[in-house]
Design a protein around this motif. Sequence first.
Motif, PDB file in Angstrom:
ATOM      1  N   PHE A  21       8.547   9.321  15.548  1.00 33.97           N
ATOM      2  CA  PHE A  21       7.347   8.560  15.168  1.00 33.97           C
ATOM      3  C   PHE A  21       7.066   8.773  13.684  1.00 33.97           C
ATOM      4  O   PHE A  21       6.328   8.013  13.064  1.00 33.97           O
ATOM      5  CB  PHE A  21       6.158   8.998  16.018  1.00 33.97           C
ATOM      6  N   SER A  22       7.687   9.809  13.106  1.00 29.41           N
ATOM      7  CA  SER A  22       7.558  10.068  11.669  1.00 29.41           C
ATOM      8  C   SER A  22       7.981   8.875  10.834  1.00 29.41           C
ATOM      9  O   SER A  22       7.422   8.627   9.754  1.00 29.41           O
ATOM     10  CB  SER A  22       8.396  11.287  11.280  1.00 29.41           C
ATOM     11  N   TYR A  23       8.973   8.106  11.312  1.00 31.46           N
ATOM     12  CA  TYR A  23       9.404   6.931  10.559  1.00 31.46           C
ATOM     13  C   TYR A  23       8.287   5.893  10.478  1.00 31.46           C
ATOM     14  O   TYR A  23       8.078   5.273   9.435  1.00 31.46           O
ATOM     15  CB  TYR A  23      10.636   6.299  11.216  1.00 31.46           C
ATOM     16  N   VAL A  24       7.564   5.702  11.574  1.00 32.51           N
ATOM     17  CA  VAL A  24       6.434   4.773  11.559  1.00 32.51           C
ATOM     18  C   VAL A  24       5.354   5.282  10.615  1.00 32.51           C
ATOM     19  O   VAL A  24       4.786   4.525   9.808  1.00 32.51           O
ATOM     20  CB  VAL A  24       5.869   4.574  12.976  1.00 32.51           C
ATOM     21  N   LEU A  25       5.066   6.592  10.689  1.00 25.55           N
ATOM     22  CA  LEU A  25       3.997   7.159   9.871  1.00 25.55           C
ATOM     23  C   LEU A  25       4.357   7.217   8.390  1.00 25.55           C
ATOM     24  O   LEU A  25       3.473   7.400   7.550  1.00 25.55           O
ATOM     25  CB  LEU A  25       3.631   8.552  10.390  1.00 25.55           C
ATOM     26  N   GLN A  26       5.631   7.058   8.048  1.00 23.29           N
ATOM     27  CA  GLN A  26       6.001   6.897   6.637  1.00 23.29           C
ATOM     28  C   GLN A  26       5.575   5.534   6.107  1.00 23.29           C
ATOM     29  O   GLN A  26       5.352   5.361   4.909  1.00 23.29           O
ATOM     30  CB  GLN A  26       7.515   7.033   6.470  1.00 23.29           C
ATOM     31  N   GLU A  27       5.481   4.560   7.010  1.00 19.40           N
ATOM     32  CA  GLU A  27       5.182   3.182   6.618  1.00 19.40           C
ATOM     33  C   GLU A  27       3.728   2.792   6.853  1.00 19.40           C
ATOM     34  O   GLU A  27       3.190   1.924   6.157  1.00 19.40           O
ATOM     35  CB  GLU A  27       6.081   2.217   7.416  1.00 19.40           C
ATOM     36  N   VAL A  28       3.106   3.405   7.847  1.00 16.59           N
ATOM     37  CA  VAL A  28       1.768   3.015   8.291  1.00 16.59           C
ATOM     38  C   VAL A  28       0.933   4.272   8.464  1.00 16.59           C
ATOM     39  O   VAL A  28       1.391   5.223   9.117  1.00 16.59           O
ATOM     40  CB  VAL A  28       1.837   2.258   9.644  1.00 16.59           C
ATOM     41  N   PRO A  29      -0.293   4.334   7.946  1.00 10.92           N
ATOM     42  CA  PRO A  29      -1.125   5.506   8.195  1.00 10.92           C
ATOM     43  C   PRO A  29      -1.475   5.611   9.678  1.00 10.92           C
ATOM     44  O   PRO A  29      -1.745   4.596  10.330  1.00 10.92           O
ATOM     45  CB  PRO A  29      -2.375   5.249   7.343  1.00 10.92           C
TER      46      PRO A  29
END
Length: 394
Positions: free
Chosen positions: A339-347
């Motif tokens: 999920f870290s990949y999503v959180l790199q792109e979206v807060p």
Amino acid sequence: MRAQFEAAAEELRDDLVAVRRELHEAVEVGLDLPQTQTILLRELDGLGLEISRGKSLSSITAVLRGGRPGPVVLLRGDMDGLPIAEATGLPFASTSGAMHACGHDLHMAGVLGAARLLADRREELPGTVVFMFQPGEEGQAGGRLMIDEGVLDAAGERPVAAYALHVDSATPRGRLVTREGTMMASASALRMTLRGTGGHAAFPQLAIDPVPVAAQLILAVQAFAARRLPATDQAVLSITRLRSDSEAGNVLSATVDIEANIRTLSTATLDTVREHLPALLAGIAEANGCTLDTEFIASYPVTYNDPTETREVLAALDELVGAERVTRLEAPSMASEDFSYVLQEVPGTLVFVGAAPDSGPLPLHSEHALFDDAVLPLQATVLAELAWRRLERG
């Protein structure tokens, strides 16, 4: 504004438990999960969602458009299991040699519950919700692949926030756990092939035996973590694989394969490991007459909970379940999450949900791991509530 989903979620309890147990028994591993995908598509059918499937993996992206204008929020549920033979003795235990030993069956059921709760109130919903069902969390970077295939643009505009829940079989049931900032570590690997010459075990002086050199490399890895990395920026370096090519007890190995697993909480520390550790190990190998080939494999980045979003999440959780059931972690976990990949792109924010059984806490990734699926209505409520509140904020 609190949307009050608890009563409706409680009415879904039996359905959510049933689908969770079906998913548990039908567990699949990796990126190709056709049976799991079929179950999820069946459960999503009739909710009026815009559904698309992945091209390179068995993912599902489902978009719910609300009746009121507003932004986009994403909710993630991972789908894959682990190659572990289950030993729980559950009546719905998997018998395929794979197991949902990390609770992803509960994650999927929880997101399905949130989808039903929000779809039932579609006309009031102030915006759009993207439901991200993701294979390949256990090491195959399925989150990264879904981003490459456009999950973050599925609604026509980028989400303003993203949320995910992760159950934990070692945390008391119903307790919610998170923190602002770094939540979980990055995960990388250093793969090494150490080459000597091999020979007769009776005459080591006539060969270059790589095995004792491998022992030196292993100790050097541990010393590097202790002496070359700052104590204030935690890192864990572990040797996870060690194998020689000798097939006989009287033959010295010619090669030894070694793998180190690397967990760090900052990019700076990871850069230090990546730049200096291979050179140090190669020098030790050369000093002993061996050669060393290395390959650095970057896997999951640090899981970073946006502080602003997480403060809002914590306030919502305090209100939903009471502050006494919400834990603010003092330090990050050294485990990792894609999920870290999503959180790199979206807060956004990752939250752990306690699901320890009455029999007591058990570790994740164990053949004996048990999860109390009584937490499913709570999962659905929390996800739906977080999405609703963020859409209300605009």
